[in-house]
Design a protein around this motif. Structure first.
Motif, mmCIF file in Angstrom:
data_model
loop_
_atom_site.group_PDB
_atom_site.id
_atom_site.type_symbol
_atom_site.label_atom_id
_atom_site.label_comp_id
_atom_site.label_asym_id
_atom_site.label_seq_id
_atom_site.Cartn_x
_atom_site.Cartn_y
_atom_site.Cartn_z
ATOM 1 N N ARG A 83 21.644 50.023 33.877
ATOM 2 C CA ARG A 83 21.822 51.609 33.532
ATOM 3 C C ARG A 83 22.838 51.690 32.371
ATOM 4 O O ARG A 83 23.459 52.769 32.323
ATOM 5 C CB ARG A 83 22.581 52.001 34.721
ATOM 6 N N GLY A 84 23.225 50.738 31.874
ATOM 7 C CA GLY A 84 24.088 50.610 30.431
ATOM 8 C C GLY A 84 25.673 50.519 30.960
ATOM 9 O O GLY A 84 26.475 50.779 30.295
ATOM 10 N N TYR A 85 25.859 50.147 32.192
ATOM 11 C CA TYR A 85 27.329 49.920 32.651
ATOM 12 C C TYR A 85 27.933 48.548 31.985
ATOM 13 O O TYR A 85 27.138 47.554 32.237
ATOM 14 C CB TYR A 85 27.357 49.840 34.140
ATOM 15 N N THR A 86 28.827 48.550 31.351
ATOM 16 C CA THR A 86 29.642 47.342 30.742
ATOM 17 C C THR A 86 30.708 46.770 31.301
ATOM 18 O O THR A 86 31.075 45.802 31.240
ATOM 19 C CB THR A 86 29.643 47.537 29.133
ATOM 20 N N GLU A 87 31.264 47.846 32.485
ATOM 21 C CA GLU A 87 32.356 47.218 33.011
ATOM 22 C C GLU A 87 32.253 47.749 34.633
ATOM 23 O O GLU A 87 31.324 48.570 35.095
ATOM 24 C CB GLU A 87 33.568 48.022 32.560
ATOM 25 N N LEU A 88 32.717 46.771 35.351
ATOM 26 C CA LEU A 88 32.602 47.032 36.979
ATOM 27 C C LEU A 88 34.055 46.805 37.610
ATOM 28 O O LEU A 88 34.770 45.930 37.245
ATOM 29 C CB LEU A 88 32.005 45.963 37.630
ATOM 30 N N LEU A 89 34.618 47.890 38.243
ATOM 31 C CA LEU A 89 35.595 47.790 39.047
ATOM 32 C C LEU A 89 35.145 47.269 40.511
ATOM 33 O O LEU A 89 34.517 48.026 41.167
ATOM 34 C CB LEU A 89 36.333 49.269 38.808
ATOM 35 N N ALA A 90 35.886 46.145 40.780
ATOM 36 C CA ALA A 90 35.265 45.724 42.276
ATOM 37 C C ALA A 90 36.493 45.628 43.175
ATOM 38 O O ALA A 90 37.575 45.079 42.584
ATOM 39 C CB ALA A 90 34.795 44.278 41.918
ATOM 40 N N PHE A 91 36.646 46.101 44.505
ATOM 41 C CA PHE A 91 37.618 45.972 45.362
ATOM 42 C C PHE A 91 37.142 44.786 46.298
ATOM 43 O O PHE A 91 36.036 44.970 47.011
ATOM 44 C CB PHE A 91 37.719 47.110 45.954
ATOM 45 N N VAL A 92 37.900 43.800 46.448
ATOM 46 C CA VAL A 92 37.847 42.774 47.480
ATOM 47 C C VAL A 92 38.987 42.820 48.497
ATOM 48 O O VAL A 92 40.125 42.858 47.797
ATOM 49 C CB VAL A 92 37.590 41.424 46.775
ATOM 50 N N ASP A 93 38.881 42.910 49.577
ATOM 51 C CA ASP A 93 40.084 43.430 50.544
ATOM 52 C C ASP A 93 40.743 42.099 51.082
ATOM 53 O O ASP A 93 41.577 41.926 51.703
ATOM 54 C CB ASP A 93 39.703 44.312 51.622
ATOM 55 N N ASN A 94 40.414 40.801 50.373
ATOM 56 C CA ASN A 94 41.285 39.741 50.882
ATOM 57 C C ASN A 94 41.950 39.109 49.689
ATOM 58 O O ASN A 94 41.010 38.700 48.890
ATOM 59 C CB ASN A 94 40.101 38.507 51.354
ATOM 60 N N ASN A 95 43.125 38.872 49.726
ATOM 61 C CA ASN A 95 43.961 38.538 48.542
ATOM 62 C C ASN A 95 43.385 37.096 48.185
ATOM 63 O O ASN A 95 43.536 36.789 46.828
ATOM 64 C CB ASN A 95 45.227 38.732 48.759
ATOM 65 N N CYS A 96 43.237 36.282 49.072
ATOM 66 C CA CYS A 96 42.926 34.667 48.601
ATOM 67 C C CYS A 96 41.792 34.743 47.983
ATOM 68 O O CYS A 96 41.701 34.186 46.741
ATOM 69 C CB CYS A 96 43.210 33.975 49.907
ATOM 70 N N SER A 97 40.851 35.558 48.522
ATOM 71 C CA SER A 97 39.234 35.528 47.879
ATOM 72 C C SER A 97 39.476 36.158 46.551
ATOM 73 O O SER A 97 38.681 35.510 45.616
ATOM 74 C CB SER A 97 38.345 36.226 48.791
ATOM 75 N N LEU A 98 40.011 37.206 46.536
ATOM 76 C CA LEU A 98 40.350 38.068 45.293
ATOM 77 C C LEU A 98 40.793 37.137 44.229
ATOM 78 O O LEU A 98 40.360 36.890 43.076
ATOM 79 C CB LEU A 98 41.018 39.229 45.298
ATOM 80 N N ALA A 99 41.825 36.357 44.440
ATOM 81 C CA ALA A 99 42.492 35.551 43.500
ATOM 82 C C ALA A 99 41.405 34.436 42.881
ATOM 83 O O ALA A 99 41.348 34.014 41.819
ATOM 84 C CB ALA A 99 43.708 34.618 44.225
ATOM 85 N N TRP A 100 40.787 33.958 44.011
ATOM 86 C CA TRP A 100 39.833 32.961 43.719
ATOM 87 C C TRP A 100 38.552 33.583 42.680
ATOM 88 O O TRP A 100 38.038 32.924 41.645
ATOM 89 C CB TRP A 100 38.989 32.547 44.805
ATOM 90 N N VAL A 101 38.148 34.691 42.931
ATOM 91 C CA VAL A 101 36.994 35.385 42.337
ATOM 92 C C VAL A 101 37.619 35.738 40.917
ATOM 93 O O VAL A 101 37.058 35.339 39.779
ATOM 94 C CB VAL A 101 36.538 36.663 43.026
ATOM 95 N N THR A 102 38.785 36.145 40.789
ATOM 96 C CA THR A 102 39.381 36.552 39.363
ATOM 97 C C THR A 102 39.786 35.116 38.543
ATOM 98 O O THR A 102 39.301 35.121 37.288
ATOM 99 C CB THR A 102 40.679 37.037 39.675
ATOM 100 N N ARG A 103 40.097 34.169 39.431
ATOM 101 C CA ARG A 103 40.307 32.916 38.648
ATOM 102 C C ARG A 103 39.149 32.106 38.465
ATOM 103 O O ARG A 103 39.005 31.329 37.461
ATOM 104 C CB ARG A 103 41.436 32.106 39.564
ATOM 105 N N GLY A 104 38.141 32.150 39.343
ATOM 106 C CA GLY A 104 36.936 31.222 38.940
ATOM 107 C C GLY A 104 36.994 29.964 39.513
ATOM 108 O O GLY A 104 36.194 28.983 39.503
ATOM 109 N N CYS A 105 38.011 29.791 40.448
ATOM 110 C CA CYS A 105 38.226 28.390 41.026
ATOM 111 C C CYS A 105 38.958 28.467 42.259
ATOM 112 O O CYS A 105 40.011 29.276 42.185
ATOM 113 C CB CYS A 105 38.913 27.536 40.160
ATOM 114 N N ALA A 106 38.450 27.751 43.375
ATOM 115 C CA ALA A 106 39.452 27.798 44.674
ATOM 116 C C ALA A 106 40.038 26.237 44.800
ATOM 117 O O ALA A 106 40.764 26.386 45.836
ATOM 118 C CB ALA A 106 38.489 28.449 45.816
ATOM 119 N N PHE A 107 39.430 25.447 44.278
ATOM 120 C CA PHE A 107 39.853 24.114 44.378
ATOM 121 C C PHE A 107 39.338 23.637 45.894
ATOM 122 O O PHE A 107 40.086 22.911 46.634
ATOM 123 C CB PHE A 107 41.422 23.810 44.029
ATOM 124 N N ARG A 108 38.498 24.223 46.388
ATOM 125 C CA ARG A 108 37.600 23.953 47.608
ATOM 126 C C ARG A 108 36.322 23.600 47.623
ATOM 127 O O ARG A 108 35.508 24.384 46.737
ATOM 128 C CB ARG A 108 37.840 24.989 48.653
#
Length: 101
Positions: free
Chosen positions: A58-83
């Motif tokens: 559809r031509g969207y180039t940006e996505l605003l995503a809401f993740v309600d778990n702060n730990c998981s959000l940090a992992w998704v943002t960083r790309g690494c969980a060290f797990r």
């Protein structure tokens, strides 16, 4: 707008809202018992598999995503969980996002 959530009782869920077409798309997947932080990351990856082609087409180039778990959000943002259980999911997500149009 993408909202994702996970539950150890009900599984994975996501809602994609597409403002230009005023559509709401839903995803629900059963997920057997795992740690909630793992399931929250899995919900983001499942949403990308389910909806990723739709926002690119559809031509969207940006996505605003809401993740309600702060730990998981940090992992998704960083790309690494060290797990060892979560990092393969994050690698798959980041590779998919890097290849999307």
């Amino acid at each position: 707008l993408l909202y994702t959530d996970a539950s150890t009782d009900f599984g994975l869920g996501a809602v994609l809202l597409r403002p230009l077409t005023r559509e709401a798309l839903f995803l629900r997947v059963r997920a057997p018992g795992a740690r909630i932080d793992f399931l929250e990351v899995e919900a983001v990856l499942a949403a990308d598999f389910a909806f990723g082609d739709l926002w690119g087409a559809r031509g969207y180039t940006e996505l605003l995503a809401f993740v309600d778990n702060n730990c998981s959000l940090a992992w998704v943002t960083r790309g690494c969980a060290f797990r060892d259980d979560v990092d393969p999911l994050l690698e798959a997500l980041w590779l998919r996002l890097a290849r999307s149009p």
